[in-house]
Write a protein that holds these residues in place. Structure first.
Motif, PDB file in Angstrom:
ATOM      1  N   ARG A  31       0.822  -1.209   0.000  1.00  0.00           N
ATOM      2  CA  ARG A  31       0.000   0.000   0.000  1.00  0.00           C
ATOM      3  C   ARG A  31       0.858   1.261   0.000  1.00  0.00           C
ATOM      4  O   ARG A  31       0.352   2.363  -0.239  1.00  0.00           O
ATOM      5  CB  ARG A  31      -0.952  -0.005   1.191  1.00  0.00           C
ATOM      6  N   SER A  32       2.146   1.095   0.239  1.00  0.00           N
ATOM      7  CA  SER A  32       3.087   2.214   0.211  1.00  0.00           C
ATOM      8  C   SER A  32       3.897   2.237  -1.076  1.00  0.00           C
ATOM      9  O   SER A  32       4.911   2.949  -1.161  1.00  0.00           O
ATOM     10  CB  SER A  32       4.020   2.138   1.427  1.00  0.00           C
ATOM     11  N   GLY A  33       3.472   1.455  -2.069  1.00  0.00           N
ATOM     12  CA  GLY A  33       4.157   1.452  -3.356  1.00  0.00           C
ATOM     13  C   GLY A  33       5.431   0.633  -3.405  1.00  0.00           C
ATOM     14  O   GLY A  33       6.234   0.781  -4.329  1.00  0.00           O
ATOM     15  N   VAL A  34       5.625  -0.244  -2.436  1.00  0.00           N
ATOM     16  CA  VAL A  34       6.836  -1.069  -2.357  1.00  0.00           C
ATOM     17  C   VAL A  34       6.579  -2.425  -3.012  1.00  0.00           C
ATOM     18  O   VAL A  34       5.518  -3.020  -2.815  1.00  0.00           O
ATOM     19  CB  VAL A  34       7.257  -1.253  -0.882  1.00  0.00           C
ATOM     20  N   LEU A 118      -5.724 -11.519   4.218  1.00  0.00           N
ATOM     21  CA  LEU A 118      -4.507 -10.745   3.959  1.00  0.00           C
ATOM     22  C   LEU A 118      -3.972 -11.029   2.559  1.00  0.00           C
ATOM     23  O   LEU A 118      -3.600 -10.106   1.813  1.00  0.00           O
ATOM     24  CB  LEU A 118      -3.448 -11.069   5.010  1.00  0.00           C
ATOM     25  N   LEU A 119      -3.928 -12.300   2.191  1.00  0.00           N
ATOM     26  CA  LEU A 119      -3.422 -12.656   0.867  1.00  0.00           C
ATOM     27  C   LEU A 119      -4.309 -12.088  -0.234  1.00  0.00           C
ATOM     28  O   LEU A 119      -3.823 -11.617  -1.267  1.00  0.00           O
ATOM     29  CB  LEU A 119      -3.324 -14.179   0.737  1.00  0.00           C
ATOM     30  N   THR A 123      -2.745  -9.732  -3.209  1.00  0.00           N
ATOM     31  CA  THR A 123      -2.739 -10.118  -4.617  1.00  0.00           C
ATOM     32  C   THR A 123      -3.372  -9.059  -5.520  1.00  0.00           C
ATOM     33  O   THR A 123      -3.285  -9.166  -6.745  1.00  0.00           O
ATOM     34  CB  THR A 123      -3.489 -11.453  -4.816  1.00  0.00           C
ATOM     35  N   ARG A 124      -3.974  -8.031  -4.947  1.00  0.00           N
ATOM     36  CA  ARG A 124      -4.534  -6.951  -5.754  1.00  0.00           C
ATOM     37  C   ARG A 124      -3.464  -5.973  -6.244  1.00  0.00           C
ATOM     38  O   ARG A 124      -3.759  -5.076  -7.027  1.00  0.00           O
ATOM     39  CB  ARG A 124      -5.601  -6.196  -4.955  1.00  0.00           C
ATOM     40  N   PHE A 125      -2.231  -6.140  -5.758  1.00  0.00           N
ATOM     41  CA  PHE A 125      -1.153  -5.229  -6.121  1.00  0.00           C
ATOM     42  C   PHE A 125      -0.209  -5.896  -7.121  1.00  0.00           C
ATOM     43  O   PHE A 125       0.222  -7.034  -6.928  1.00  0.00           O
ATOM     44  CB  PHE A 125      -0.368  -4.810  -4.878  1.00  0.00           C
ATOM     45  N   ALA A 126       0.118  -5.151  -8.175  1.00  0.00           N
ATOM     46  CA  ALA A 126       1.011  -5.689  -9.209  1.00  0.00           C
ATOM     47  C   ALA A 126       2.411  -5.970  -8.671  1.00  0.00           C
ATOM     48  O   ALA A 126       3.141  -6.809  -9.210  1.00  0.00           O
ATOM     49  CB  ALA A 126       1.092  -4.707 -10.379  1.00  0.00           C
TER      50      ALA A 126
END
Length: 414
Positions: A31-34, A118-119, A123-126
């Motif tokens: 969520r912080s772009g990492v 949590l998973l 998994t919604r983040f590339a």
């Protein structure tokens, strides 16, 4: 294992271990772009876990992350509090309903429900990669610092290169051992715990649920309702005492269990058929000799191990992740993963962990104590103190831990 070239993954942070600490940290970082790669030795976590109790502190943080509601919807039980029972007498009654709602209870929820939620978010983040069924076998180093891990599994051997590696792989952490960091085991608890579950049926559950501790002739038994219709029990035994019990056969073990918790005697007789139905937990506390190295951080049980007393494991794991999150974001921004920079995590968290260990030592002493003071005087004092500020302060500490820990939402990207 299939033959072929070694796969290579490049990421910002490599998290080893997909438990509550590892996946909460992964979600916060994503969520912080990492970019985050999680390496997990199991291919699935749909198995039995001992740690199912969420304290209010963990619930509040998971709720803030948008995870708690989904985990609850998958199935859970609310518990009013802890109750210490000796025969027909209630010696201690720790009522969580005196805390402010909505977190005025304990929550028994299968750990798989929390991990699945949590998973699902991760998994919604590339930038997220999960390497399941991969066992870490080595650390990569560059310029003297940890720069990644080597892992093997049915899908082949791989290398994960990262700015920082986070060991969230439990109390017997492989990453910690590979880094040459001692676990700091302490024999603070002279007990082991024999865990097992019984299919109790809905008729066995009372209208008001509590996490109950039965005194049971000097060998206390922890019992609580486990989703959907089971009871989980943990029988406390002297350290190493199970070996003598096991040598006398499963029939003798069942007799002793039935004597300790006679209300479950019939279910024990029907369902405990072999030693394979029981799981022995070696109870100890520990604090790793250090929590950081250049390019490496230890969190959760990998950094500090606790007894099951007071159901602190998931609480501490989630809070570790929340506290480490902004430090890792800053580490990436500054391109500094040195032990000197990362050590701020241990400096800030160590006092909390020391306080939990002291409190658990006191709780263990009270749980195992015998005699007139433990049976008559202490319960009377506890009832007198129940509505005092001191009682509320102790309960808040058990339920929340460090109440100043907050999710650093200012680190989140749109």
């Amino acid at each position: 294992m299939p033959d072929g070239p070694e796969e290579e993954f490049r990421t910002d942070v490599c998290v080893v271990g997909a438990g509550p600490a590892g996946l909460v940290l992964a979600l916060l970082l994503l969520r912080s772009g990492v970019r985050v790669t999680v390496v997990e030795r199991s291919r699935t976590w749909h198995r039995e876990f001992r740690g199912e109790i969420l304290q209010p502190g963990a619930m509040a943080l998971l709720d803030r992350l948008g995870v708690l509601a989904g985990a609850r919807a998958r199935g859970c039980h609310e518990h009013r509090g802890f109750r210490l029972v000796d025969g027909d007498r209630v010696l201690l009654d720790i009522d969580y309903r005196t805390l402010a709602p909505p977190y005025d209870h304990l929550l028994s929820v299968p750990q798989a429900h929390v991990l699945d939620e949590l998973l699902d978010r991760c998994t919604r983040f590339a930038g997220f990669t999960l390497l399941a069924g991969r066992r870490v076998g080595g650390l990569l180093r560059a310029g003297g610092r940890v720069s990644g891990v080597v892992a093997d599994g049915r899908d082949g051997r791989c290398r994960v290169l990262a700015h920082c590696v986070v060991a969230a792989d439990g109390r017997f952490s492989k990453v910690r051992a590979l880094a040459g960091i001692g676990g700091g085991r302490r024999e603070a608890f002279a007990q082991d715990v024999l865990w097992f579950k019984l299919a109790a049926g809905t008729a066995a559950h009372g209208a008001e649920r509590n996490v109950r501790i039965f005194r049971a002739h000097g060998s206390p038994v922890l019992a609580y309702d486990s989703w959907p219709d089971r009871v989980q029990l943990g029988w406390t035994l002297p350290h190493g005492g199970y070996r003598d019990l096991a040598a006398r056969g499963i029939g003798h073990i069942k007799e002793q269990l039935a004597r300790a918790v006679p209300q479950y005697a019939e279910l024990i007789d029907e369902q405990v058929r072999s030693p394979g139905d029981l799981s022995l937990l070696d109870v100890f506390s520990g604090r790793a000799e250090r929590w950081v190295d250049d390019g490496l951080v230890l969190i959760g049980d990998a950094a500090h191990t606790h007894s099951p007393i007071g159901a602190q494991g998931i609480n501490l794991a989630v809070q570790d992740a929340v506290l480490l999150h902004p430090l890792l974001v800053a580490s990436l921004d500054r391109k500094d993963a040195s032990a000197a920079f990362l050590a701020d995590f241990e400096r800030r968290r160590a006092p909390d962990i020391a306080a939990v260990m002291r409190l658990q030592g006191m709780q263990s002493g009270a749980l195992l104590a015998q005699g007139a003071f433990a049976t008559h005087v202490r319960p009377a004092l506890a009832r007198l103190l129940r509505h005092t500020p001191a009682h509320r302060a102790v309960l808040t500490r058990i339920a929340y831990g460090n109440t100043s820990i907050r999710i650093s939402e200012e680190c989140f990207t749109p």
